[in-house]
Design a protein around this motif. Structure first.
Motif, short mmCIF file in Angstrom:
data_model
loop_
_atom_site.label_atom_id
_atom_site.label_comp_id
_atom_site.label_asym_id
_atom_site.label_seq_id
_atom_site.Cartn_x
_atom_site.Cartn_y
_atom_site.Cartn_z
N TYR A 1 0.88 -1.17 0.00
CA TYR A 1 0.00 0.00 0.00
C TYR A 1 0.91 1.22 0.00
N SER A 2 0.51 2.25 -0.73
CA SER A 2 1.28 3.49 -0.74
C SER A 2 0.32 4.65 -0.83
N PHE A 3 0.44 5.57 0.11
CA PHE A 3 -0.44 6.75 0.08
C PHE A 3 0.19 7.86 -0.75
N GLU A 4 1.52 8.02 -0.63
CA GLU A 4 2.15 9.17 -1.29
C GLU A 4 3.31 8.79 -2.21
N GLY A 5 3.38 7.52 -2.57
CA GLY A 5 4.29 7.12 -3.65
C GLY A 5 5.62 6.52 -3.24
N ASN A 6 6.03 6.67 -1.98
CA ASN A 6 7.33 6.15 -1.56
C ASN A 6 7.36 4.62 -1.61
N THR A 7 6.35 4.02 -1.04
CA THR A 7 6.31 2.55 -0.99
C THR A 7 6.13 1.98 -2.39
N LYS A 8 5.36 2.67 -3.21
CA LYS A 8 5.20 2.26 -4.62
C LYS A 8 6.56 2.30 -5.34
N LYS B 1 -4.03 14.48 7.34
CA LYS B 1 -3.78 13.07 6.98
C LYS B 1 -3.21 12.31 8.19
N TYR B 2 -2.41 13.01 9.01
CA TYR B 2 -1.81 12.34 10.17
C TYR B 2 -2.88 12.00 11.20
N ILE B 3 -3.88 12.88 11.29
CA ILE B 3 -4.96 12.64 12.26
C ILE B 3 -5.81 11.46 11.79
N TRP B 4 -6.27 11.54 10.54
CA TRP B 4 -7.15 10.47 10.03
C TRP B 4 -6.41 9.14 9.93
N GLY B 5 -5.25 9.20 9.30
CA GLY B 5 -4.49 7.97 9.08
C GLY B 5 -3.93 7.42 10.37
N GLY B 6 -3.40 8.32 11.20
CA GLY B 6 -2.82 7.89 12.47
C GLY B 6 -3.86 7.22 13.35
N SER C 1 4.85 -1.52 3.22
CA SER C 1 3.92 -0.56 3.85
C SER C 1 4.63 0.73 4.25
N PRO C 2 3.93 1.84 4.17
CA PRO C 2 4.45 3.02 4.87
C PRO C 2 4.25 2.84 6.37
N VAL C 3 5.06 3.50 7.16
CA VAL C 3 4.85 3.49 8.61
C VAL C 3 3.80 4.53 8.94
N TRP C 4 2.79 4.11 9.64
CA TRP C 4 1.76 5.03 10.14
C TRP C 4 1.69 4.86 11.64
N ALA C 5 1.93 5.95 12.35
CA ALA C 5 1.87 5.92 13.81
C ALA C 5 2.70 4.75 14.36
N TYR C 6 3.91 4.64 13.85
CA TYR C 6 4.89 3.65 14.30
C TYR C 6 4.49 2.20 14.03
N CYS D 1 9.36 -1.43 4.96
CA CYS D 1 8.52 -0.29 5.27
C CYS D 1 9.27 0.99 4.92
N CYS D 2 8.50 2.03 4.62
CA CYS D 2 9.05 3.35 4.32
C CYS D 2 8.58 4.30 5.42
N HIS D 3 9.47 5.21 5.80
CA HIS D 3 9.13 6.07 6.94
C HIS D 3 9.90 7.37 6.87
N GLU D 4 9.71 8.18 7.89
CA GLU D 4 10.40 9.48 7.94
C GLU D 4 11.40 9.53 9.09
N GLY D 5 11.77 8.39 9.60
CA GLY D 5 12.76 8.36 10.67
C GLY D 5 12.23 7.75 11.96
N GLY D 6 10.93 7.45 11.99
CA GLY D 6 10.35 6.87 13.21
C GLY D 6 9.62 5.58 12.89
N LYS D 7 10.38 4.53 12.60
CA LYS D 7 9.72 3.29 12.16
C LYS D 7 9.10 2.50 13.31
N ALA E 1 12.48 7.85 3.78
CA ALA E 1 12.17 8.84 2.73
C ALA E 1 12.76 8.48 1.36
N PRO E 2 12.34 7.35 0.80
CA PRO E 2 12.97 6.90 -0.46
C PRO E 2 12.92 7.91 -1.59
N LEU E 3 11.82 8.65 -1.71
CA LEU E 3 11.71 9.56 -2.86
C LEU E 3 12.68 10.74 -2.78
C1 LIG Z 1 -1.04 8.92 8.72
C2 LIG Z 1 0.45 8.93 8.64
C3 LIG Z 1 1.20 8.56 9.74
C4 LIG Z 1 2.59 8.53 9.69
N1 LIG Z 1 3.29 8.09 10.77
C5 LIG Z 1 4.65 8.01 10.70
C6 LIG Z 1 5.43 7.52 11.79
O1 LIG Z 1 4.92 7.12 12.83
N2 LIG Z 1 6.78 7.48 11.66
C7 LIG Z 1 7.42 7.91 10.52
O2 LIG Z 1 8.66 7.86 10.46
N3 LIG Z 1 6.72 8.36 9.46
C8 LIG Z 1 5.36 8.42 9.51
N4 LIG Z 1 4.63 8.86 8.42
C9 LIG Z 1 5.37 9.20 7.18
C10 LIG Z 1 5.35 8.03 6.19
O3 LIG Z 1 5.62 6.79 6.81
C11 LIG Z 1 6.44 8.22 5.11
O4 LIG Z 1 6.29 9.50 4.52
C12 LIG Z 1 6.38 7.14 4.05
O5 LIG Z 1 7.54 7.20 3.27
C13 LIG Z 1 5.16 7.32 3.18
O6 LIG Z 1 5.04 6.27 2.27
P1 LIG Z 1 4.06 6.40 1.03
O7 LIG Z 1 4.57 7.56 0.22
O8 LIG Z 1 4.20 5.11 0.30
O9 LIG Z 1 2.68 6.66 1.51
C14 LIG Z 1 3.25 8.91 8.48
C15 LIG Z 1 2.49 9.32 7.38
C16 LIG Z 1 1.11 9.33 7.45
C17 LIG Z 1 0.30 9.75 6.25
#
Ligand SMILES: Cc1cc2nc3c(=O)[nH]c(=O)nc-3n(C[C@H](O)[C@H](O)[C@H](O)COP(=O)(O)O)c2cc1C
Length: 165
Positions: free
Chosen positions: A15-22, A52-57, A85-90, A114-120, A145-147
């Motif tokens: 699954y990818s919401f914003e393209g990184n995982t894709k 998006k963080y509120i809804w998705g988180g 998967s992207p990381v959502w709320a750890y 998994c793809c994340h922003e530093g908090g996997k 942050a692959p992209l």
């Molecule tokens: C709802 C939501 C929650 C997120 N929670 C985290 C998190 O807990 N830790 C983190 O490092 N990144 C978090 N992120 C950032 C994404 O994991 C990161 O940008 C990822 O590369 C997105 O992948 P995607 O482009 O395939 O959707 C979150 C993003 C969203 C939208």
């Protein structure tokens, strides 16, 4: 042609919401000559702003299993299954939860990323738990942050591919 198990009968399910995982899934698919299944929720989050963080988180924390758009997946065709998967709320994103609730994966070789922003957090451990114990675990990798780090991601993935072959 030399027969190589990881090179055949592999599927990357992500699954990818914003393209990184894709981005990662597509790279792996090309490298491993794998099939790809992109999961799509029937109702996607309709904002890329802060909300998006509120809804998705909230979905992730609540361990939601959103309804997915119809997909085709014949588990018998595959020996190796890679989940992304992207990381959502750890943790893993809700569509992955939906998919792994609908499909029991057993007797397969499994790997995940998994793809994340530093908090996997414990995302990789959580995916492993979700997959259960009846599979052969090949390995897991996380990519920050692959992209925005394309070359670094490719190097990391090339190394990872060697370990899961
Ligand atoms: C709802 C939501 C929650 C997120 N929670 C985290 C998190 O807990 N830790 C983190 O490092 N990144 C978090 N992120 C950032 C994404 O994991 C990161 O940008 C990822 O590369 C997105 O992948 P995607 O482009 O395939 O959707 C979150 C993003 C969203 C939208």
């Amino acid at each position: 042609m030399v027969y190589n198990t990881i090179m055949s009968k592999t599927i990357i399910i992500y699954y990818s919401f914003e393209g990184n995982t894709k981005f990662i899934a597509d790279y792996l698919a090309q490298k491993l000559d794998a099939d790809v299944l992109a999961l799509k929720p029937a109702k996607e989050i309709n904002t890329h702003g802060f909300m998006k963080y509120i809804w998705g988180g909230r979905q992730a924390v609540m361990k939601s299993k959103p309804t997915l758009k119809k997909y085709k997946f014949d588990i018998n065709k595959y020996e190796t299954i890679i989940i992304g998967s992207p990381v959502w709320a750890y943790t893993y994103s809700p569509p992955i939860h939906s998919f792994l609730s609908e499909n029991v994966i057993e007797g397969k070789k499994v790997a995940f990323f998994c793809c994340h922003e530093g908090g996997k957090g414990k995302t990789l451990e959580a995916i492993e738990k979700l997959l259960g114990e009846d599979n052969e675990y090949l390995g897991a990798v996380d990519i920050k942050a692959p992209l925005t780090n394309e070359e670094f991601s490719f190097t990391l993935l090339d190394e990872w591919i060697e370990t899961i072959k």
